[in-house]
Design a protein around this motif. Structure first.
Motif, PDB file in Angstrom:
ATOM      1  N   UNK A   1       1.245  -1.353   0.562  1.00 30.31           N
ATOM      2  CA  UNK A   1       0.098  -0.170   0.053  1.00 30.31           C
ATOM      3  C   UNK A   1       0.858   1.318   0.117  1.00 30.31           C
ATOM      4  N   UNK A   2       2.031   0.963   0.674  1.00 30.75           N
ATOM      5  CA  UNK A   2       3.047   2.168   0.900  1.00 30.75           C
ATOM      6  C   UNK A   2       3.184   2.360  -0.300  1.00 30.75           C
ATOM      7  N   UNK A   3       4.134   1.504  -1.069  1.00 30.76           N
ATOM      8  CA  UNK A   3       4.591   1.662  -2.397  1.00 30.76           C
ATOM      9  C   UNK A   3       3.271   2.186  -3.863  1.00 30.76           C
ATOM     10  N   UNK A   4       2.428   1.938  -3.296  1.00 27.61           N
ATOM     11  CA  UNK A   4       1.691   2.412  -4.564  1.00 27.61           C
ATOM     12  C   UNK A   4       1.152   3.914  -4.016  1.00 27.61           C
ATOM     13  N   UNK A   5       1.291   4.283  -2.847  1.00 29.42           N
ATOM     14  CA  UNK A   5       0.858   5.574  -3.076  1.00 29.42           C
ATOM     15  C   UNK A   5       2.172   6.664  -3.285  1.00 29.42           C
ATOM     16  N   UNK A   6       3.460   5.970  -2.946  1.00 36.28           N
ATOM     17  CA  UNK A   6       4.612   7.128  -2.902  1.00 36.28           C
ATOM     18  C   UNK A   6       4.579   6.970  -4.388  1.00 36.28           C
ATOM     19  N   UNK A   7       4.223   5.905  -5.653  1.00 42.35           N
ATOM     20  CA  UNK A   7       4.021   6.026  -6.938  1.00 42.35           C
ATOM     21  C   UNK A   7       2.923   6.853  -7.834  1.00 42.35           C
ATOM     22  N   UNK A   8       2.014   7.402  -7.032  1.00 43.50           N
ATOM     23  CA  UNK A   8       1.218   8.056  -6.730  1.00 43.50           C
ATOM     24  C   UNK A   8       1.522   9.751  -7.360  1.00 43.50           C
ATOM     25  N   UNK A   9       2.943   9.691  -5.819  1.00 43.46           N
ATOM     26  CA  UNK A   9       3.003  10.831  -5.422  1.00 43.46           C
ATOM     27  C   UNK A   9       4.294  11.492  -6.273  1.00 43.46           C
ATOM     28  N   UNK A  10       4.874   9.813  -7.076  1.00 44.77           N
ATOM     29  CA  UNK A  10       5.969  10.525  -8.284  1.00 44.77           C
ATOM     30  C   UNK A  10       5.409  10.528  -9.309  1.00 44.77           C
ATOM     31  N   UNK A  11       4.034  10.158  -9.725  1.00 41.75           N
ATOM     32  CA  UNK A  11       3.864  10.177 -10.295  1.00 41.75           C
ATOM     33  C   UNK A  11       3.247  11.623 -11.428  1.00 41.75           C
ATOM     34  N   UNK A  12       2.094  12.335  -9.860  1.00 39.72           N
ATOM     35  CA  UNK A  12       1.227  13.905 -10.005  1.00 39.72           C
ATOM     36  C   UNK A  12       2.455  14.836 -10.122  1.00 39.72           C
ATOM     37  N   UNK A  13       3.946  14.559  -8.975  1.00 40.19           N
ATOM     38  CA  UNK A  13       4.501  15.595  -9.526  1.00 40.19           C
ATOM     39  C   UNK A  13       5.807  15.718 -10.942  1.00 40.19           C
ATOM     40  N   UNK A  14       6.166  14.156 -11.490  1.00 35.71           N
ATOM     41  CA  UNK A  14       6.644  13.773 -12.988  1.00 35.71           C
ATOM     42  C   UNK A  14       5.462  15.158 -13.396  1.00 35.71           C
ATOM     43  N   UNK A  15       4.210  14.263 -13.653  1.00 33.94           N
ATOM     44  CA  UNK A  15       2.499  15.209 -14.337  1.00 33.94           C
ATOM     45  C   UNK A  15       3.095  16.243 -14.504  1.00 33.94           C
ATOM     46  N   UNK A  16       3.087  17.337 -13.367  1.00 26.73           N
ATOM     47  CA  UNK A  16       3.858  18.963 -12.805  1.00 26.73           C
ATOM     48  C   UNK A  16       4.998  19.094 -13.718  1.00 26.73           C
ATOM     49  N   UNK A  17       5.663  18.622 -13.352  1.00 23.21           N
ATOM     50  CA  UNK A  17       6.686  19.534 -14.088  1.00 23.21           C
ATOM     51  C   UNK A  17       6.655  19.756 -15.531  1.00 23.21           C
ATOM     52  N   UNK A  18       6.438  18.037 -16.301  1.00 22.17           N
ATOM     53  CA  UNK A  18       5.813  18.258 -17.806  1.00 22.17           C
ATOM     54  C   UNK A  18       4.975  19.094 -18.279  1.00 22.17           C
ATOM     55  N   UNK A  19       3.981  19.640 -17.540  1.00 25.04           N
ATOM     56  CA  UNK A  19       2.907  20.417 -17.750  1.00 25.04           C
ATOM     57  C   UNK A  19       3.397  21.703 -18.017  1.00 25.04           C
ATOM     58  N   UNK A  20       4.703  22.075 -17.314  1.00 33.59           N
ATOM     59  CA  UNK A  20       5.280  23.216 -17.236  1.00 33.59           C
ATOM     60  C   UNK A  20       6.524  23.074 -18.760  1.00 33.59           C
ATOM     61  N   UNK A  21       6.316  22.500 -19.136  1.00 37.09           N
ATOM     62  CA  UNK A  21       6.683  22.467 -20.407  1.00 37.09           C
ATOM     63  C   UNK A  21       5.994  22.390 -21.702  1.00 37.09           C
ATOM     64  N   UNK A  22       7.489  23.065 -22.064  1.00 32.82           N
ATOM     65  CA  UNK A  22       6.989  23.382 -24.242  1.00 32.82           C
ATOM     66  C   UNK A  22       7.973  23.216 -25.091  1.00 32.82           C
ATOM     67  N   UNK A  23       7.720  23.561 -26.429  1.00 32.60           N
ATOM     68  CA  UNK A  23       8.171  22.638 -27.203  1.00 32.60           C
ATOM     69  C   UNK A  23       9.119  24.208 -28.277  1.00 32.60           C
ATOM     70  N   UNK A  24       9.935  24.272 -28.933  1.00 29.42           N
ATOM     71  CA  UNK A  24      10.667  25.415 -29.648  1.00 29.42           C
ATOM     72  C   UNK A  24      10.829  24.734 -30.674  1.00 29.42           C
ATOM     73  N   UNK A  25      10.565  25.182 -32.082  1.00 32.37           N
ATOM     74  CA  UNK A  25      10.778  24.577 -33.213  1.00 32.37           C
ATOM     75  C   UNK A  25      11.720  25.579 -33.769  1.00 32.37           C
ATOM     76  N   UNK A  26      12.793  25.155 -34.577  1.00 28.68           N
ATOM     77  CA  UNK A  26      13.641  26.618 -35.102  1.00 28.68           C
ATOM     78  C   UNK A  26      13.759  26.083 -36.630  1.00 28.68           C
ATOM     79  N   UNK A  27      13.176  27.145 -37.374  1.00 29.66           N
ATOM     80  CA  UNK A  27      13.233  26.509 -39.592  1.00 29.66           C
ATOM     81  C   UNK A  27      14.044  27.742 -39.728  1.00 29.66           C
ATOM     82  N   UNK A  28      15.731  27.272 -39.936  1.00 29.25           N
ATOM     83  CA  UNK A  28      16.216  28.828 -40.373  1.00 29.25           C
ATOM     84  C   UNK A  28      16.609  28.732 -41.940  1.00 29.25           C
ATOM     85  N   UNK A  29      16.351  29.711 -42.622  1.00 26.00           N
ATOM     86  CA  UNK A  29      16.606  28.991 -43.993  1.00 26.00           C
ATOM     87  C   UNK A  29      17.075  30.819 -44.190  1.00 26.00           C
ATOM     88  N   UNK A  30      17.150  30.785 -46.146  1.00 22.83           N
ATOM     89  CA  UNK A  30      17.890  31.822 -47.182  1.00 22.83           C
ATOM     90  C   UNK A  30      19.610  31.714 -46.879  1.00 22.83           C
TER      91      UNK A  30
END
Length: 142
Positions: free
Chosen positions: A1-30
């Motif tokens: 039970x304790x392991x499942x709880x820790x796993x849930x907390x870890x998953x929530x922390x990871x998803x919160x970090x990922x939601x603060x991330x974006x992507x940069x796409x660069x296109x250089x021409x000429x």
């Protein structure tokens, strides 16, 4: 039970970090040729803008193909970013300049600002990267 709880907390922390991330796409021409590479400095603040390797958030080198260089950078923290690039045809890592300091290699800045009054500011070249979104930086070399 304790392991499942820790796993849930870890998953929530990871998803919160990922939601603060974006992507940069660069296109250089000429680009004048497919020889060499495009050297890119990405800044997340004006300190060192536009050419300090030590102050850049990230440095990227990408090849040129058919006159265009493209690259996506994932997991970018939300914030303002500005990009400076040059076409390093001889792949020595240095931008060639004439006697008065004007670049001989193709170069550019994000947002393609006017250069009438000299090097543009970080603020003039920056774009906001938002969480969960892709921000496209299209840069035309001069």
């Amino acid at each position: 039970m304790r392991l499942a709880f820790l796993s849930l907390i870890f998953f929530i922390n990871i998803s919160q970090v990922q939601t603060n991330l974006g992507t940069i796409e660069m296109v250089i021409s000429e680009t004048s040729t497919d020889n060499g590479v495009i050297q890119i400095l990405i800044f997340d603040e004006d300190k060192g803008w536009p050419e300090s390797l030590d102050d850049a958030w990230k440095m990227v080198t990408i090849p040129v193909k058919n006159g265009i260089a493209k690259k996506s950078i994932l997991d970018v923290p939300a914030g303002n970013y500005a990009i400076t690039v040059f076409h390093d045809q001889d792949e020595d890592g240095q931008i060639r300049k004439n006697k008065i300091g004007y670049p001989l290699d193709g170069f550019g800045f994000s947002n393609n600002p006017s250069l009438i009054f000299g090097v543009p500011s970080f603020a003039k070249c920056s774009k906001k990267v938002n969480p969960g979104r892709t921000t496209v930086f299209e840069i035309s070399l001069r």
